[in-house]
Design an enzyme around this catalytic site. Structure first.
Site, PDB file in Angstrom:
ATOM      1  N   ASP A  74      41.302  31.379 -43.291  1.00  0.00           N
ATOM      2  CA  ASP A  74      41.184  32.408 -44.312  1.00  0.00           C
ATOM      3  C   ASP A  74      42.457  32.355 -45.157  1.00  0.00           C
ATOM      4  O   ASP A  74      43.462  31.774 -44.731  1.00  0.00           O
ATOM      5  CB  ASP A  74      41.009  33.774 -43.644  1.00  0.00           C
ATOM      6  CG  ASP A  74      41.028  34.920 -44.647  1.00  0.00           C
ATOM      7  OD1 ASP A  74      40.278  34.840 -45.633  1.00  0.00           O
ATOM      8  OD2 ASP A  74      41.784  35.868 -44.437  1.00  0.00           O
ATOM      9  N   ASP A 110      42.138  37.329 -40.419  1.00  0.00           N
ATOM     10  CA  ASP A 110      42.840  38.579 -40.139  1.00  0.00           C
ATOM     11  C   ASP A 110      42.065  39.828 -40.514  1.00  0.00           C
ATOM     12  O   ASP A 110      42.539  40.936 -40.282  1.00  0.00           O
ATOM     13  CB  ASP A 110      44.186  38.607 -40.881  1.00  0.00           C
ATOM     14  CG  ASP A 110      44.014  38.902 -42.362  1.00  0.00           C
ATOM     15  OD1 ASP A 110      43.041  38.388 -42.966  1.00  0.00           O
ATOM     16  OD2 ASP A 110      44.830  39.656 -42.910  1.00  0.00           O
ATOM     17  N   ASP A 126      36.416  38.431 -41.704  1.00  0.00           N
ATOM     18  CA  ASP A 126      36.515  37.236 -40.863  1.00  0.00           C
ATOM     19  C   ASP A 126      35.897  37.439 -39.490  1.00  0.00           C
ATOM     20  O   ASP A 126      35.779  36.488 -38.718  1.00  0.00           O
ATOM     21  CB  ASP A 126      37.987  36.840 -40.674  1.00  0.00           C
ATOM     22  CG  ASP A 126      38.700  36.586 -41.988  1.00  0.00           C
ATOM     23  OD1 ASP A 126      38.103  35.905 -42.830  1.00  0.00           O
ATOM     24  OD2 ASP A 126      39.823  37.079 -42.164  1.00  0.00           O
TER      25      ASP A 126
END
Length: 778
Positions: free
Chosen positions: A476, A668, A672
């Site tokens: 990410d 995080d 996600d």
């Protein structure tokens, strides 16, 4: 926060303790506690649900956001000295769980929340009994304690026999050892016999010896050893080894308890889901009155009010108002997004600038974040393939031992029939696979403990092994490759104008305002006539000067053209993925600056290392494609996509797995969570959201990507240690079995060797150099 610490007299101590954790972020500024959270803490039933203590006290648990070092522990545990009615306060730093004992007649939980908010901490309620040890774990702990007590006393009695006691003293010692061994075997080893009997029953029904569990040969070894010693006492001749049996049982129970405890601590993270979205909301009545109600009481079609600075509690449509939403936790988009009447909003996003009235479409599990988290919760703690292999080998092991027993009986019946019982006993005792049964769970438990000391929490046994098999890494962007918060990355113009803008922004609730204040500080000038213009910026008077801060096009409309050079800079900043901002003072443009989410300094080196190791690296982000492309260029990544929804991230992971890839997902945020759960290994970086913590197999409490490299390297070392322990255990059993068949091992020697091999495994597991931190071994 600094002012609050100084006012309370804690500034010097807090700073001294913070040096114990220099790698963590700086402390946050003091914040106003969310009114809805305080309403939930203050509701009548909050303390009624708490655990009752003596003297009318009540004990409950709160999750505290923002704790990160020893100074936080010290400061928060000052609660009993600062808030009347708080009798005790204990903070579990690793789990951010605060346990408080309060007098409900004197203080409310909301008072605790307000005191914590003075120092930048946000407290949220947790479920009663969440994270407490289960009955099974408590029963096993009691069984383990009894087993060690019996083992210790049995060893003391055995010293008399080993020191050469004879006559009545030796006879009394043998009988006393038998008396201690009966509860040790009958109570302490009961779980092993129960599982062995269950696996024997299953194998008999299936007519398949491969169904036998590893506890079967363990129970057989304990039973034969204890039975032979008991017969020696009753017959008045022969050696006894009750001490070896008792120590072995206690050691095996300890390994099982460590396994159970680690799984419970991992599963506790799921309770934090309840703290992600408010459980109370402001419902607007037919006459415009506003009342605070439980979210569960809301129905589609209800109207709720969401003031600036609060989390949206429902999915719905904006019916009145215009504001900007921080959707980073849900979508990964770092830039706040404007919403107006008719726009959709989601639970879990934060309203930044102005009040909104939202028509409810969905609540609870029916919301988008609810559906994501429900999918996450379906995942279970999984066991490592090597652990499953050790369990499966039990059936083959039993078959092999029985075959060797038949061979031994036949061989010694031909050589010396009188020696058959002794050699059979020695064989069954020496081949007890206790070391094999302890090697995998203990090595993995020790590795997970050392990882935790390095700030790396591993949720399951499987994750340790899977980390060594990863060939594809999916990253990410926001908060993972980047630092996860806005910073001033460039500026031009009058510095005095920037200082005035920072002073004005102190009254704003916005990531851009926070970034400017961190960069420039807050000046002493008096601020008046403040007006926040939704989706544009903020204006006001600072030290007598009219000041406006906001979007460049809005500033141009307010104060005229920005000139020739500044628009070029603003365009370059925007192309690099940053957010451009302009400042006007006295009705004229005075400065421009850009805010952005800085790339973590270690990110580029880590990506290069993975690429050199042959791993494929992908970047999937919900952020704007231009911003994602800029980051990918800096890192040299070819596989990068922006505007990827949480559902699309999970689908991308599935596609990679369908191609035979072993995928590590690093993220995080809530956006996600589904991808973290779908991946073979999910890693949540430090500072991540509750949902990421719940979904991940690995949670990094320290910020940055360096702990991720440590996790990969540490897992590789841990698995090497584990394989050595398994090889040692199998080699011991093979050598011991061969010696017993050959008649080289007596029952006494076999009984002594059995716990020695187990303790050797324990020692090697405890000495394993697995996880490192800051260049040292842990």
């Amino acid at each position: 926060m600094r002012e609050a610490l100084a006012e309370a007299g804690y500034g010097a101590t807090y700073d001294r303790l913070r040096t114990l954790a220099p790698a963590v972020r700086a402390a946050s500024r003091a914040q106003a506690p969310e009114a809805l959270v305080l309403a939930e803490l203050d509701r009548a039933g909050a303390l009624a649900e708490a655990r009752p203590l003596d003297d009318g006290l009540r004990e409950t648990d709160l999750y505290v956001d923002g704790v990160h070092c020893a100074a936080c522990v010290w400061l928060i545990e000052r609660l009993p000295y600062e808030v009347e009615g708080v009798a005790a306060a204990r903070l579990d730093l690793a789990r951010a769980r605060l346990t408080v004992a309060v007098d409900p007649q004197v203080v409310r939980l909301g008072d605790v929340g307000r005191w914590l908010a003075r120092f930048g901490y946000a407290a949220r309620p947790s479920r009663p009994e969440a994270g407490r040890a289960t009955n099974a774990e408590r029963r096993l702990l009691v069984r383990m304690g009894v087993a060690w007590a019996l083992a210790g006393n049995t060893m003391l009695v055995a010293f008399a026999l080993y020191s050469g006691a004879t006559g009545a003293l030796a006879e009394a010692a043998r009988w006393f050892s038998l008396a201690l061994a009966v509860p040790a075997v009958g109570y302490g080893a009961a779980p092993f016999f129960q599982r062995a009997w269950a696996s024997l029953t299953l194998a008999a029904r299936a007519n398949d010896l491969r169904r036998l569990h590893l506890d079967t040969p363990i129970a057989l070894g304990i039973g034969v050893g204890a039975g032979q010693s008991a017969w020696a006492v009753l017959a008045g001749r022969g050696e006894v080894w009750f001490d070896s049996i008792a120590v072995l049982i206690a050691a095996l129970l300890t390994a099982r308890w460590l396994q159970l405890r680690s799984r419970r601590l991992a599963a506790e993270a799921s309770d934090r889901l309840l703290a992600l979205v408010p459980r109370v909301a402001r419902r607007v009545g037919a006459r415009g009155t506003v009342e605070v109600v439980e979210v569960d009481a809301l129905r589609p079609g209800d109207l709720v009010e969401v003031p600036a600075g609060e989390v949206v509690p429902v999915d719905g449509v904006v019916e009145a108002g215009a504001s900007r939403l921080d959707r980073a936790a849900l979508t990964g988009e770092a830039r706040p997004e404007s919403v107006a009447e008719g726009a959709g909003v989601e639970a879990g996003t934060t309203n930044l600038t102005a009040p909104l009235r939202v028509r409810v479409r969905a609540v609870g599990e029916a919301t988008r974040v609810g559906r994501l988290l429900a999918w996450v919760e379906k995942g279970e703690v999984r066991r490592a393939p090597v652990v499953l292999w050790a369990d499966r080998v039990g059936g083959h092991f039993v078959v092999g031992v029985l075959a060797l027993a038949a061979l031994t009986a036949g061989l010694w019946a031909w050589l010396d029939p009188a020696q058959v019982p002794a050699h059979l006993t020695a064989l069954l005792v020496v081949t007890c696979p206790c070391a094999l049964g302890m090697a995998t769970p203990l090595a993995l438990a020790v590795a997970q403990g050392r990882a935790a000391r390095a700030g790396i929490f591993v949720k399951s046994d499987e994750a340790v092994q899977r980390l060594t098999e990863v060939d594809t890494v999916v990253l990410d962007k926001t908060g993972t490759l980047t630092e996860g918060r806005m910073e001033v990355v460039a500026w031009a113009g009058d510095e005095a104008a920037l200082d005035l803008a920072s002073t004005l922004d102190a009254l704003a609730t916005h990531p851009v305002a926070d970034a400017l204040m961190r960069a420039r500080g807050v000046g002493p000038g008096r601020v008046t006539d403040v007006e926040a213009v939704a989706g544009q910026g903020i204006r006001g008077t600072v030290a007598g000067w009219p000041v406006s801060v906001g979007r460049p096009d809005w500033i141009e409309a307010e104060a005229g053209p920005l000139g020739f050079e500044w628009p070029r800079r603003l365009a370059a900043w925007a192309e690099a993925g940053h957010t451009p901002v302009a400042v006007a003072v006295g009705g004229r443009p005075a400065a421009v600056f850009a805010v952005g989410d800085r790339l973590r300094p270690e990110a580029a080196a880590l990506v290069r290392q993975w690429t050199a190791e042959g791993k494929a690296v992908h970047l999937l982000s919900g952020d704007h494609p231009a911003t994602v492309a800029a980051v990918a260029t800096q890192l040299g990544l070819e596989q990068a996509r922006g505007h990827v929804s949480p559902e699309a991230k999970r689908e991308a992971i599935e596609a990679l797995q369908a191609d035979g890839r072993t995928v590590l997902m690093v993220g995080d945020g809530v956006n996600d969570a589904a991808a973290l759960r779908q991946a073979d290994v999910g890693a949540a970086v430090g500072g991540g959201t509750t949902a990421a913590l719940v979904a991940a197999d690995v949670f990094l409490t320290r910020r940055g990507l360096e702990p991720l490299r440590e996790a990969l390297d540490g897992s590789a070392r841990a698995m090497r240690v584990l394989r050595r322990l398994l090889a040692l255990s199998l080699a011991y059993n093979a050598v011991g079995a061969a010696a017993a068949v050959a008649g080289l091992v007596t029952p006494l020697v076999a009984a002594a060797a059995m716990p020695v091999s187990s303790l050797a495994v324990v020692g090697l597991a405890l000495a394993q150099p697995s996880f490192r931190r800051s260049g040292g071994l842990l």
